[in-house]
Write a protein that holds these residues in place. Structure first.
Motif, PDB file in Angstrom:
ATOM      1  N   ALA A   1       0.810  -1.222   0.000  1.00  0.00           N
ATOM      2  CA  ALA A   1       0.000   0.000   0.000  1.00  0.00           C
ATOM      3  C   ALA A   1       0.838   1.265   0.000  1.00  0.00           C
ATOM      4  O   ALA A   1       0.456   2.262  -0.628  1.00  0.00           O
ATOM      5  CB  ALA A   1      -0.965  -0.013   1.189  1.00  0.00           C
ATOM      6  N   PRO A   2       2.011   1.309   0.697  1.00  0.00           N
ATOM      7  CA  PRO A   2       2.806   2.555   0.668  1.00  0.00           C
ATOM      8  C   PRO A   2       3.251   2.952  -0.737  1.00  0.00           C
ATOM      9  O   PRO A   2       3.607   4.121  -0.950  1.00  0.00           O
ATOM     10  CB  PRO A   2       4.004   2.222   1.570  1.00  0.00           C
ATOM     11  CG  PRO A   2       3.501   1.152   2.492  1.00  0.00           C
ATOM     12  CD  PRO A   2       2.567   0.339   1.652  1.00  0.00           C
ATOM     13  N   PHE A   3       3.238   2.037  -1.677  1.00  0.00           N
ATOM     14  CA  PHE A   3       3.694   2.332  -3.038  1.00  0.00           C
ATOM     15  C   PHE A   3       2.537   2.741  -3.958  1.00  0.00           C
ATOM     16  O   PHE A   3       2.697   2.784  -5.180  1.00  0.00           O
ATOM     17  CB  PHE A   3       4.425   1.111  -3.612  1.00  0.00           C
ATOM     18  CG  PHE A   3       5.642   0.727  -2.820  1.00  0.00           C
ATOM     19  CD1 PHE A   3       6.854   1.393  -3.009  1.00  0.00           C
ATOM     20  CD2 PHE A   3       5.572  -0.267  -1.865  1.00  0.00           C
ATOM     21  CE1 PHE A   3       7.976   1.034  -2.263  1.00  0.00           C
ATOM     22  CE2 PHE A   3       6.684  -0.622  -1.110  1.00  0.00           C
ATOM     23  CZ  PHE A   3       7.891   0.035  -1.303  1.00  0.00           C
ATOM     24  N   GLY A   4       1.393   2.995  -3.382  1.00  0.00           N
ATOM     25  CA  GLY A   4       0.262   3.497  -4.153  1.00  0.00           C
ATOM     26  C   GLY A   4      -0.524   2.386  -4.832  1.00  0.00           C
ATOM     27  O   GLY A   4      -0.224   1.188  -4.686  1.00  0.00           O
ATOM     28  N   PRO A   5      -1.549   2.780  -5.611  1.00  0.00           N
ATOM     29  CA  PRO A   5      -2.399   1.785  -6.295  1.00  0.00           C
ATOM     30  C   PRO A   5      -1.637   0.796  -7.164  1.00  0.00           C
ATOM     31  O   PRO A   5      -1.942  -0.397  -7.133  1.00  0.00           O
ATOM     32  CB  PRO A   5      -3.355   2.658  -7.116  1.00  0.00           C
ATOM     33  CG  PRO A   5      -3.433   3.939  -6.353  1.00  0.00           C
ATOM     34  CD  PRO A   5      -2.070   4.151  -5.789  1.00  0.00           C
ATOM     35  N   PRO A   6      -0.616   1.222  -7.955  1.00  0.00           N
ATOM     36  CA  PRO A   6       0.108   0.213  -8.752  1.00  0.00           C
ATOM     37  C   PRO A   6       0.779  -0.841  -7.875  1.00  0.00           C
ATOM     38  O   PRO A   6       0.794  -2.028  -8.209  1.00  0.00           O
ATOM     39  CB  PRO A   6       1.128   1.054  -9.523  1.00  0.00           C
ATOM     40  CG  PRO A   6       0.516   2.416  -9.600  1.00  0.00           C
ATOM     41  CD  PRO A   6      -0.182   2.589  -8.289  1.00  0.00           C
ATOM     42  N   GLY A   7       1.374  -0.392  -6.746  1.00  0.00           N
ATOM     43  CA  GLY A   7       2.006  -1.345  -5.844  1.00  0.00           C
ATOM     44  C   GLY A   7       1.009  -2.314  -5.248  1.00  0.00           C
ATOM     45  O   GLY A   7       1.291  -3.505  -5.085  1.00  0.00           O
ATOM     46  N   MET A   8      -0.186  -1.812  -4.902  1.00  0.00           N
ATOM     47  CA  MET A   8      -1.220  -2.681  -4.341  1.00  0.00           C
ATOM     48  C   MET A   8      -1.671  -3.709  -5.365  1.00  0.00           C
ATOM     49  O   MET A   8      -1.944  -4.863  -5.010  1.00  0.00           O
ATOM     50  CB  MET A   8      -2.410  -1.841  -3.881  1.00  0.00           C
ATOM     51  CG  MET A   8      -2.084  -0.912  -2.712  1.00  0.00           C
ATOM     52  SD  MET A   8      -3.485   0.127  -2.244  1.00  0.00           S
ATOM     53  CE  MET A   8      -4.601  -1.123  -1.583  1.00  0.00           C
TER      54      MET A   8
END
Length: 695
Positions: free
Chosen positions: A138-145
């Protein structure tokens, strides 16, 4: 689903063999052999299912062939039963048994079993892995999620499957490359699912709001309409729940409950009557606008009928005035003292005398007076002055025309010969106007069209209203088109002045809700006996045709009043539906519910009585009705909006998850804190529910 017959299986076997699908043909052949090996009339066990461990092992296999191979490790005679199930012989019972049993149902909803949960191990692991992966990234934003959910879900699922394959009995025959392709597919699906979920999270509220409003329909519309019109609603009307309405009907059979429920329905009816009168007053002064004293509103047909008669008579008088105005315009264009030959009138005299000559004794009494009147016109026309003055010619025509009309509208008795004289004079007037220029020619034709239309359409209908002996008969005559169409109603609106029509519209609206004489309370002599009845109002409203409603209440000046009218109709509709349960004529249903409620048992007795989930929950409140005091308490609960919302939410939640009942019951204490005046009733209900459910 129904079990396939041997003939159906053989057809499927032949089809698979013809298509070259050897594996499918082999499965069907094995299944046929298993069925043939069963004793005739064998009873298949569809309720027990395979043991949980077996379900977990089979659920971890990827292909149908591997699932069957895994099941055969436990039950060697296992065969494919249908696309998603298998059958085997239980060693303990010697009965053919389905691996996946038929699910039990709660209020018609299939409930998952422990075996279903065990068989879904890979999917559950995948879901846990996806959630964990998305959270960690989640800390890496929507792409990371998206990436975290994709890899986490696929990894957890594959680890679970490998554990069941290498540490358990699950069969896996797919080569490594195919397994890798399966993992790649899971990663893609999980990524797409995570992204779709993100989109849904942002867009679902906008998507669901209109859908929820559509589904809610009248249940949402009734409270909103009542709130706009400041009409208090009983719970049965507001929710439109048959369960609540049944319990209200039961409580009405007890003294304490009746003390609460009956006044609620009375207050609703009184408020509806007040709003109906307000709307009628707005209609009565619509042409004059707000802030003006209301116009006359007749609450009975007698007063309205007398008013309509006077209006019809005034419309006839306005016709005569308008006709004279048009005639004066033509006269000024022609020149009132200009002279013209009365050719058509002279010819009529010759025709009538010829008719008398054929039967003198019969025709002379009838035609003689008409000839004498026509001869006077002919004498002036042939006096040597160049014809008869136009003003004298048109006045002779007008006098005959009035005699042809009904005397109380504008004229005289009917006579065929007199009608012939009127037609001859009319054609002589037209001829004179045509000789006098374009303005006079167009004016006389406008005059004739106006007279002809009113004489053949408007005046006869208006006259029939005027001719009624009784005021009530006049109202019935005027409003006779309200059931089947517009007819005379539209004619009246066209001929009445706007302020006159406002009175008609307001009076019709007001009378829609006037209770029938047999159900009214007694009124003193000289007092107004008007009493509003929601049931009578709705029945009369539904009897109005759509076109009649348009004629009565449409128009720009009623535009701001129509929403309030629609609100009252909506509330009346909800009241009628609730009244089917609550009114005193529903004694059988009410007594049945009352018996169930007074018998105690709350939630349990509600379910045993065959009621729905809401009824069962309300049974806990209604089972308090054994005494006058407690039945009053139950009725107070039933009329608490917070309590009703709790019942509605709990019945829905428990239907989906029976284990959530304890948590829902615990929320009752919060309701008591929010409504101190209801705390005692809530506490009593809470104790009753706990004593019944053990929660």
């Amino acid at each position: 689903m129904a079990d396939p017959t041997i003939d159906e299986l053989l057809q499927s076997l032949n089809a698979a063999d013809a298509a070259g699908d050897k594996p499918a043909a082999q499965k069907i052949a094995d299944y046929i052999r298993m069925l043939q090996a069963m004793p005739a009339g064998a009873d298949i066990n569809k309720t027990t299912g395979a043991p949980v461990g077996v379900r977990a092992a089979v659920g971890s296999a990827s292909t149908s062939e591997d699932k069957l191979s895994t099941l055969r490790k436990f039950f060697p005679d296992a065969q494919q039963y249908d696309k998603d199930n298998f059958i085997y012989t239980d060693p303990a019972t010697k009965r053919p048994t389905l691996m996946n049993e038929n699910n039990p149902r709660f209020f018609g909803i299939p409930l998952p079993t422990i075996g279903d949960i065990a068989g879904a191990g890979p999917e559950i692991s995948e879901m846990v892995g996806s959630g964990l992966g998305a959270t960690l990234m989640a800390p890496f934003g929507p792409p990371g999620m998206v990436g975290g959910a994709a890899t986490g879900g696929a990894a957890f699922k594959k680890l679970y499957e490998m554990g069941m394959q290498y540490g358990g009995p699950t069969v896996e025959t797919r080569p490594g490359l195919e397994q890798a392709a399966g993992v790649g597919k899971d990663i893609t699906v999980n990524a797409a699912g995570q992204r779709f979920g993100q989109l849904i999270e942002s867009g679902l509220p906008r998507l669901l709001t209109p859908i929820q409003e559509r589904i809610a329909g009248i249940r949402q519309g009734i409270p909103q309409a009542a709130a706009r019109q400041n009409i208090p609603l009983p719970a049965g009307v507001a929710t439109q729940s048959p369960a609540i309405q049944r319990v209200e009907a039961g409580l009405l059979q007890t003294p304490g409950g009746a003390q609460v429920i009956a006044p609620m329905y009375s207050r609703m009816a009184e408020a509806m009557g007040t709003r109906a009168t307000d709307i009628a007053e707005r209609l009565s002064r619509a042409v004059r606008g707000p802030g003006v004293e209301p116009g006359v509103v007749f609450t009975e047909k007698g007063g309205l009928g007398s008013f309509v008669q006077r209006g019809a008579n005034a419309a006839g008088e306005r016709f005569a005035q308008r006709r004279e105005q048009l005639d004066d315009i033509v006269s000024n264009a022609v020149g009132p003292q200009n002279r013209f030959p009365a050719t058509n009138t002279v010819q009529l005299i010759a025709d009538l005398e010829a008719q008398i000559a054929r039967s003198p004794e019969t025709y002379r009494p009838m035609l003689g007076p008409v000839i004498e009147r026509a001869r006077r016109v002919m004498t002036d026309a042939q006096s040597g002055l160049g014809g008869i003055e136009f003003d004298a010619l048109r006045q002779a025509r007008t006098a005959v025309g009035k005699e042809l009309e009904r005397p109380d509208i504008s004229g005289l008795t009917q006579s065929p010969a007199l009608a012939r004289l009127y037609d001859a004079l009319r054609r002589d007037v037209i001829s004179a106007a045509d000789q006098s220029g374009d303005i006079a020619s167009r004016g006389i034709r406008l005059h004739d069209r106006y007279v002809r239309f009113n004489r053949t359409v408007n005046l006869p209908a208006l006259q029939r209203v005027v001719d009624q002996d009784l005021d009530v008969a006049a109202a019935n005559m005027a409003l006779s088109g309200t059931k089947d169409g517009i007819g005379r109603l539209q004619l009246l609106r066209r001929n009445f002045r706007p302020e006159e029509w406002d009175t008609v519209s307001a009076s019709v609206w007001q009378q829609l809700g006037n209770a029938k004489a047999g159900v009214k309370e007694g009124a003193e002599v000289g007092a107004d006996s008007y009493q509003f009845s929601p049931t009578t109002f709705l029945t009369n409203w539904m009897n109005l045709s759509d076109s009649a409603k348009t004629v009565l209440f449409a128009g720009e000046r009623y535009r701001n009043i129509i929403p309030a009218m629609n609100d009252l109709v909506k509330v009346a509709t909800g009241s009628r539906e609730a009244g089917k349960m609550v009114n005193t004529s529903n004694t059988a249903g009410a007594q049945m519910v009352t018996a169930a409620l007074l018998g105690g048992g709350g939630l349990i007795s509600g379910g045993a009585a065959g009621l729905d989930a809401t009824s069962a929950l309300l049974g806990g409140a209604a089972s308090l009705t054994g005494l006058v005091l407690t039945s009053n308490t139950a009725a107070r609960l039933l009329e608490s909006p917070r309590f009703i919302r709790w019942v509605s939410d709990t019945s829905r939640v428990v239907a989906n998850n029976p284990n959530s009942l304890s948590a829902q019951i615990g929320k009752l204490l919060a309701i008591g804190q929010a409504e101190p005046t209801m705390k005692d009733a809530i506490d009593t209900y809470y104790k009753q529910i706990k004593s019944v459910t053990g929660k």
